[in-house]
Design a protein around this motif. Structure first.
Motif, PDB file in Angstrom:
ATOM      1  N   VAL A 122       0.849  -1.188   0.000  1.00 57.73           N
ATOM      2  CA  VAL A 122       0.000   0.000   0.000  1.00 57.73           C
ATOM      3  C   VAL A 122       0.877   1.227   0.000  1.00 57.73           C
ATOM      4  O   VAL A 122       1.805   1.331   0.799  1.00 57.73           O
ATOM      5  CB  VAL A 122      -0.914   0.029   1.247  1.00 57.73           C
ATOM      6  CG1 VAL A 122      -1.768   1.290   1.235  1.00 57.73           C
ATOM      7  CG2 VAL A 122      -1.792  -1.210   1.278  1.00 57.73           C
ATOM      8  N   SER A 123       0.628   2.152  -0.882  1.00 57.23           N
ATOM      9  CA  SER A 123       1.367   3.401  -0.915  1.00 57.23           C
ATOM     10  C   SER A 123       0.833   4.326   0.150  1.00 57.23           C
ATOM     11  O   SER A 123      -0.365   4.571   0.216  1.00 57.23           O
ATOM     12  CB  SER A 123       1.245   4.077  -2.294  1.00 57.23           C
ATOM     13  OG  SER A 123       1.774   3.240  -3.281  1.00 57.23           O
ATOM     14  N   ALA A 124       1.731   4.854   0.981  1.00 57.29           N
ATOM     15  CA  ALA A 124       1.299   5.753   2.051  1.00 57.29           C
ATOM     16  C   ALA A 124       1.127   7.165   1.507  1.00 57.29           C
ATOM     17  O   ALA A 124       1.685   7.517   0.473  1.00 57.29           O
ATOM     18  CB  ALA A 124       2.343   5.761   3.167  1.00 57.29           C
ATOM     19  N   PRO A 125       0.332   7.992   2.202  1.00 58.80           N
ATOM     20  CA  PRO A 125       0.177   9.385   1.779  1.00 58.80           C
ATOM     21  C   PRO A 125       1.515  10.098   1.733  1.00 58.80           C
ATOM     22  O   PRO A 125       2.376   9.891   2.575  1.00 58.80           O
ATOM     23  CB  PRO A 125      -0.727   9.977   2.877  1.00 58.80           C
ATOM     24  CG  PRO A 125      -1.447   8.798   3.443  1.00 58.80           C
ATOM     25  CD  PRO A 125      -0.494   7.656   3.349  1.00 58.80           C
ATOM     26  N   SER A 126       1.700  10.916   0.714  1.00 59.48           N
ATOM     27  CA  SER A 126       2.947  11.650   0.586  1.00 59.48           C
ATOM     28  C   SER A 126       3.085  12.653   1.707  1.00 59.48           C
ATOM     29  O   SER A 126       2.116  13.172   2.221  1.00 59.48           O
ATOM     30  CB  SER A 126       2.987  12.383  -0.765  1.00 59.48           C
ATOM     31  OG  SER A 126       1.874  13.235  -0.878  1.00 59.48           O
ATOM     32  N   ALA A 127       4.342  12.947   2.097  1.00 58.55           N
ATOM     33  CA  ALA A 127       4.587  13.868   3.207  1.00 58.55           C
ATOM     34  C   ALA A 127       4.140  15.264   2.812  1.00 58.55           C
ATOM     35  O   ALA A 127       4.567  15.813   1.801  1.00 58.55           O
ATOM     36  CB  ALA A 127       6.079  13.873   3.540  1.00 58.55           C
ATOM     37  N   PRO A 128       3.253  15.878   3.605  1.00 59.07           N
ATOM     38  CA  PRO A 128       2.759  17.206   3.265  1.00 59.07           C
ATOM     39  C   PRO A 128       3.766  18.286   3.599  1.00 59.07           C
ATOM     40  O   PRO A 128       4.684  18.086   4.389  1.00 59.07           O
ATOM     41  CB  PRO A 128       1.517  17.344   4.163  1.00 59.07           C
ATOM     42  CG  PRO A 128       1.843  16.490   5.342  1.00 59.07           C
ATOM     43  CD  PRO A 128       2.658  15.335   4.809  1.00 59.07           C
TER      44      PRO A 128
ATOM     45  N   ASN B 179      -5.560   7.780  -0.899  1.00 55.65           N
ATOM     46  CA  ASN B 179      -6.193   8.325  -2.100  1.00 55.65           C
ATOM     47  C   ASN B 179      -6.942   9.619  -1.788  1.00 55.65           C
ATOM     48  O   ASN B 179      -6.932  10.568  -2.580  1.00 55.65           O
ATOM     49  CB  ASN B 179      -7.156   7.298  -2.701  1.00 55.65           C
ATOM     50  CG  ASN B 179      -6.425   6.080  -3.242  1.00 55.65           C
ATOM     51  OD1 ASN B 179      -5.235   6.157  -3.565  1.00 55.65           O
ATOM     52  ND2 ASN B 179      -7.113   4.962  -3.334  1.00 55.65           N
ATOM     53  N   ASP B 180      -7.582   9.647  -0.634  1.00 52.15           N
ATOM     54  CA  ASP B 180      -8.318  10.853  -0.248  1.00 52.15           C
ATOM     55  C   ASP B 180      -7.363  12.011   0.011  1.00 52.15           C
ATOM     56  O   ASP B 180      -7.653  13.154  -0.354  1.00 52.15           O
ATOM     57  CB  ASP B 180      -9.148  10.570   1.000  1.00 52.15           C
ATOM     58  CG  ASP B 180     -10.053  11.739   1.356  1.00 52.15           C
ATOM     59  OD1 ASP B 180     -11.065  11.918   0.665  1.00 52.15           O
ATOM     60  OD2 ASP B 180      -9.728  12.484   2.298  1.00 52.15           O
ATOM     61  N   GLN B 181      -6.215  11.720   0.632  1.00 57.09           N
ATOM     62  CA  GLN B 181      -5.254  12.793   0.888  1.00 57.09           C
ATOM     63  C   GLN B 181      -4.730  13.386  -0.419  1.00 57.09           C
ATOM     64  O   GLN B 181      -4.547  14.601  -0.538  1.00 57.09           O
ATOM     65  CB  GLN B 181      -4.082  12.276   1.722  1.00 57.09           C
ATOM     66  CG  GLN B 181      -3.140  13.411   2.150  1.00 57.09           C
ATOM     67  CD  GLN B 181      -1.794  12.921   2.618  1.00 57.09           C
ATOM     68  OE1 GLN B 181      -1.346  11.862   2.187  1.00 57.09           O
ATOM     69  NE2 GLN B 181      -1.150  13.675   3.475  1.00 57.09           N
ATOM     70  N   GLN B 182      -4.485  12.533  -1.407  1.00 56.84           N
ATOM     71  CA  GLN B 182      -4.000  13.027  -2.696  1.00 56.84           C
ATOM     72  C   GLN B 182      -5.053  13.925  -3.357  1.00 56.84           C
ATOM     73  O   GLN B 182      -4.718  14.967  -3.926  1.00 56.84           O
ATOM     74  CB  GLN B 182      -3.648  11.845  -3.594  1.00 56.84           C
ATOM     75  CG  GLN B 182      -2.440  11.054  -3.113  1.00 56.84           C
ATOM     76  CD  GLN B 182      -2.155   9.831  -3.974  1.00 56.84           C
ATOM     77  OE1 GLN B 182      -2.892   9.546  -4.926  1.00 56.84           O
ATOM     78  NE2 GLN B 182      -1.109   9.105  -3.656  1.00 56.84           N
TER      79      GLN B 182
ATOM     80  N   ALA C  10      -3.713  16.911  10.565  1.00 56.56           N
ATOM     81  CA  ALA C  10      -3.714  16.484  11.960  1.00 56.56           C
ATOM     82  C   ALA C  10      -4.723  15.368  12.174  1.00 56.56           C
ATOM     83  O   ALA C  10      -4.464  14.397  12.892  1.00 56.56           O
ATOM     84  CB  ALA C  10      -4.024  17.677  12.867  1.00 56.56           C
ATOM     85  N   THR C  11      -5.916  15.506  11.579  1.00 51.63           N
ATOM     86  CA  THR C  11      -6.934  14.472  11.710  1.00 51.63           C
ATOM     87  C   THR C  11      -6.476  13.189  11.027  1.00 51.63           C
ATOM     88  O   THR C  11      -6.641  12.088  11.561  1.00 51.63           O
ATOM     89  CB  THR C  11      -8.260  14.953  11.087  1.00 51.63           C
ATOM     90  OG1 THR C  11      -8.604  16.242  11.641  1.00 51.63           O
ATOM     91  CG2 THR C  11      -9.385  13.976  11.387  1.00 51.63           C
ATOM     92  N   LEU C  12      -5.879  13.323   9.856  1.00 55.12           N
ATOM     93  CA  LEU C  12      -5.354  12.164   9.137  1.00 55.12           C
ATOM     94  C   LEU C  12      -4.309  11.437   9.963  1.00 55.12           C
ATOM     95  O   LEU C  12      -4.281  10.208  10.013  1.00 55.12           O
ATOM     96  CB  LEU C  12      -4.754  12.620   7.802  1.00 55.12           C
ATOM     97  CG  LEU C  12      -4.022  11.550   6.976  1.00 55.12           C
ATOM     98  CD1 LEU C  12      -5.031  10.533   6.446  1.00 55.12           C
ATOM     99  CD2 LEU C  12      -3.249  12.185   5.837  1.00 55.12           C
ATOM    100  N   ALA C  13      -3.414  12.198  10.639  1.00 57.55           N
ATOM    101  CA  ALA C  13      -2.340  11.594  11.414  1.00 57.55           C
ATOM    102  C   ALA C  13      -2.887  10.706  12.520  1.00 57.55           C
ATOM    103  O   ALA C  13      -2.303   9.667  12.843  1.00 57.55           O
ATOM    104  CB  ALA C  13      -1.443  12.691  12.000  1.00 57.55           C
ATOM    105  N   VAL C  14      -4.025  11.093  13.114  1.00 54.78           N
ATOM    106  CA  VAL C  14      -4.617  10.280  14.184  1.00 54.78           C
ATOM    107  C   VAL C  14      -5.070   8.928  13.631  1.00 54.78           C
ATOM    108  O   VAL C  14      -4.786   7.880  14.200  1.00 54.78           O
ATOM    109  CB  VAL C  14      -5.803  11.030  14.829  1.00 54.78           C
ATOM    110  CG1 VAL C  14      -6.537  10.122  15.801  1.00 54.78           C
ATOM    111  CG2 VAL C  14      -5.309  12.280  15.548  1.00 54.78           C
ATOM    112  N   PHE C  15      -5.782   8.971  12.500  1.00 55.39           N
ATOM    113  CA  PHE C  15      -6.289   7.730  11.932  1.00 55.39           C
ATOM    114  C   PHE C  15      -5.153   6.818  11.464  1.00 55.39           C
ATOM    115  O   PHE C  15      -5.094   5.636  11.795  1.00 55.39           O
ATOM    116  CB  PHE C  15      -7.221   8.043  10.744  1.00 55.39           C
ATOM    117  CG  PHE C  15      -8.553   8.582  11.155  1.00 55.39           C
ATOM    118  CD1 PHE C  15      -8.731   9.946  11.376  1.00 55.39           C
ATOM    119  CD2 PHE C  15      -9.637   7.746  11.346  1.00 55.39           C
ATOM    120  CE1 PHE C  15      -9.952  10.449  11.749  1.00 55.39           C
ATOM    121  CE2 PHE C  15     -10.875   8.246  11.728  1.00 55.39           C
ATOM    122  CZ  PHE C  15     -11.020   9.606  11.932  1.00 55.39           C
TER     123      PHE C  15
END
Length: 239
Positions: free
Chosen positions: A52-58, A142-145, A217-222
């Motif tokens: 699984v590809s992780a979300p890219s670093a913002p 995918n949602d973060q992208q 921040a919300t994404l980081a919790v999940f």
């Protein structure tokens, strides 16, 4: 994960989902969280689920992010759409959450949660549980992208347009300054507009950065909780 009904605010599935990842559920105000760049999902030893590809670093935001209830509801919708029939990671997380108030060590909590998960009809192979958790990470990735694209579009539309206008007026003022005194009022008017643009740029940038920070921040919790569970599954659940 069983199907859930959604309703405004933190009611229904959104509130339940937040309680599984955050100990103290906020009522109205966002809960400050230091954003963390999510890494690749952890694959415990001897388990090889689909990568699984992780979300890219913002990009590091200028404003501190907070857990935002509107994003909790948003993620509830994202994760609900990624749900597969039957018990999966969310049933396991709910069971683990219910065991947190008991006087059990961490490894005992995971072992007990695993036994309860299997008793409710979950797959006997821990790799299936890990795969389901990684499916939710994929949905969040995918949602973060997609969210990052909306942030870029907003910056280009609101801040980029104001910046271009600012540069154009500055150039025009340099030309007007060389002309006769009758053009002075035009120069003064443009200078006034330039002062307004500076304030608009700061305001629009602040709003967009805060929204982006709240999302991350919300994404980081999940993501953090899911990945921690994956690590503990590899540590405590032996195949």
């Amino acid at each position: 994960m069983a199907e859930q009904e959604t309703s405004p605010g933190l009611e229904g599935f959104g509130k339940k989902l937040l309680s599984l990842f955050i100990k103290d559920v906020p009522e109205n105000r966002p809960r400050p969280v230091v954003p963390q760049a999510p890494n690749n999902p952890v694959i415990p030893p001897a388990v090889q689920p689909n990568p699984v590809s992780a979300p890219s670093a913002p990009v590091t935001p200028s404003a501190e992010g907070s857990v935002d209830t509107k994003f909790v509801d948003h993620f509830a919708s994202v994760l609900s759409k990624a749900n597969q029939p039957g018990p999966d990671y969310f049933e396991f997380r709910e069971t683990l959450k219910n065991l947190s108030n008991l006087n059990l060590s961490e490894d005992q909590q995971y072992q007990a949660a695993w036994a309860s998960f299997r008793a409710m009809g979950g797959p006997a192979d821990v790799s299936s549980l890990i795969n389901s958790a990684n499916q939710y990470l994929t949905a969040l990735n995918n949602d973060q992208q997609a969210f990052a694209r909306t942030v870029d579009a907003a910056l280009n539309e609101k801040v980029g347009g104001l910046s271009n206008e600012q540069k154009q007026l500055q150039t025009e003022n340099e030309q007007l300054a060389k002309q006769i005194l009758e053009l002075q009022r035009k120069i003064d008017a443009n200078n006034g507009r330039l002062a307004q643009i500076g304030g608009e740029i700061d305001e629009q940038s602040r709003k967009i950065a805060q929204n982006k920070s709240n999302y991350e921040a919300t994404l980081a919790v999940f993501v953090g909780q899911i990945k921690r569970d994956l690590l503990k599954l590899g540590e405590y659940i032996k195949q």
